[in-house]
Design a protein around this motif. Sequence first.
Motif, PDB file in Angstrom:
ATOM      1  N   VAL A 108      52.205  44.653  72.647  1.00 36.38           N
ATOM      2  CA  VAL A 108      53.076  45.189  71.489  1.00 36.38           C
ATOM      3  C   VAL A 108      54.374  45.461  72.171  1.00 36.38           C
ATOM      4  N   GLU A 141      57.060  47.763  72.576  1.00 42.54           N
ATOM      5  CA  GLU A 141      56.901  49.052  72.910  1.00 42.54           C
ATOM      6  C   GLU A 141      58.233  49.957  72.894  1.00 42.54           C
ATOM      7  N   LYS A 174      59.222  53.271  73.268  1.00 37.05           N
ATOM      8  CA  LYS A 174      58.689  54.587  73.523  1.00 37.05           C
ATOM      9  C   LYS A 174      59.527  55.491  74.537  1.00 37.05           C
ATOM     10  N   HIS A 217      56.060  48.976  68.075  1.00 32.90           N
ATOM     11  CA  HIS A 217      55.671  50.359  68.086  1.00 32.90           C
ATOM     12  C   HIS A 217      56.875  51.314  68.609  1.00 32.90           C
ATOM     13  N   ARG A 264      57.776  55.354  69.447  1.00 30.63           N
ATOM     14  CA  ARG A 264      57.093  56.550  69.653  1.00 30.63           C
ATOM     15  C   ARG A 264      58.065  57.457  70.557  1.00 30.63           C
ATOM     16  N   ASN A 309      49.210  47.059  67.906  1.00 28.23           N
ATOM     17  CA  ASN A 309      49.910  48.118  67.408  1.00 28.23           C
ATOM     18  C   ASN A 309      48.940  48.957  65.943  1.00 28.23           C
ATOM     19  N   ASP A 335      49.611  47.697  62.526  1.00 27.86           N
ATOM     20  CA  ASP A 335      50.991  48.037  61.627  1.00 27.86           C
ATOM     21  C   ASP A 335      51.899  46.991  62.419  1.00 27.86           C
ATOM     22  N   GLY A 378      55.357  50.464  63.301  1.00 23.82           N
ATOM     23  CA  GLY A 378      54.744  51.685  63.224  1.00 23.82           C
ATOM     24  C   GLY A 378      55.449  52.647  63.940  1.00 23.82           C
TER      25      GLY A 378
END
Length: 513
Positions: A106, A108, A110, A132, A134, A158, A161, A164
């Motif tokens: 993914v 990421e 984050k 993703h 976050r 993910n 999604d 997302g």
Amino acid sequence: MKRSVALRLYAMLAFMAVAIATGVVLSMPEASAATGSASGYATQNGGTTGGAGGQTVRATTGTAIHAALCGRASASTPIIIEVEGTINHGNTSKVSGESCNTADGVIELKQISNVTLVGVGSGAVFDQLGIHIREASNIIIQNVTVRNVKKSGSPTSNGGDAIGMESDVRNVWVDHVTLEASGGESEGFDGLFDMKNNTQYVTLSYSILRNSGRGGLVGSSESDVSNGYITFHHNLYENIDSRAPLLRGGIAHIYNNHYAGLNESGINSRAGARARVDNNYFEDSKDVLGTFYTDAAGYWQVNGNIFDNVTWSSPGEDNNPAGPNPQSNTSVSIPYSYTLDAASCVPSVVRQTAGANTGMRESDGNCTPQTPDPTEPDPDPTEPDPDPTDPTGTNLSIGAGSDGSSKADGTSYGNVRDGNMNTYWSPTGSTGAISIKWSSATTVSRINIREASGATGNIGSWRVVNAGTGAVLASGSGAGVITFPSTSLAKITFEITSSAGTPRVAEFETYAG
């Protein structure tokens, strides 16, 4: 040497090692590689600038994207990551560092901020691999395709999604992207564009969402109402079952979008959500606005929309469609400036501007697509300038009709007039004909046949025919610009009479001059 300095030096050396291994290319700091500037709610709460002013790097793998994030001095150091090529599970691994928190399988983003992710060159495709976001802020994602991300089956990424966002996300601008699936939940897919758990100040603009059971949501449940201040404008929602979008709580501004083929429901405002719905064009769809599948009411303000061949279900306990004569039941004040295109021209404008690899064009608010400001930085200065022999003026195929002799599985006649180089028509065999048609006589003197990526040179000999009279206007071989004497006609046919491989016509453009 102080410990903090030593740690930073160690992190930089580690990053350089990963960069060499994964294909990260470094360049000097420069202005933002994103074209244009954020719009809608992404301009609020301090604005969204992504990695403007930071170092620019080029990445051709998912691991290289992670390595670029991990190589920063801190999790908030601005960075522009230019992406080219296909990003997939095979080239996306976890990279560790103090300025990142990545994962395998993914992309990421984050616990970070101040990042631009932009597709350049021949294009960036995230294949079965989601993005993703976050606990992050000030993120720009632009000019990329994300396709076929699954939550079940193999491979998964993910939660199914395409893009997302969750957990305290702020200020995200997603622009000129193509998000697509190949079915619904039963085929393993989930949402194309989801926001939940306190995600705010997001804009989705000039993008395509298609071929999915679920377009996207704001809020994961009736109790997840901490999300909001979301703008959706100049997007194409095509062949979507529902959630275009689903809103739970919060405020959304939805304007100048084209909805074509919403199979079950469209804008689903519920759990106290308030949506301002301005100058959109809905066609060939069902229940495009209302509160559906719940008794937790949502609200809407409607202005200037067009409902073309839209059907409405009967009201019920868990079903409150806004139609067949939608009326406002709330009032929503918008804090930013914006200019509305007339709803009648939305299909044409959106087809010419939305999606990845469409030239980053935007509307001027007067139904006219504009190319990016030449004073803006070029996302890929190594790319050649457009061919000076390319036709100029209005592409008359946009908004026209089309048909043909046959179409191969998975292709469509309409793909040659959607302004999208990622879709195409092919005949069932090695030869065939494709036509553009109008409701009244139209003057044409030049066409441009554009082959899809991977099929360049497949078209052999051809004829251009006035379909009304059968007169041959031109003949030759190979794709490209074809000129002929100015002709008034209602239908023009490009007939492929030989080929070196399966023809793939991405665009059949027509011009008056």
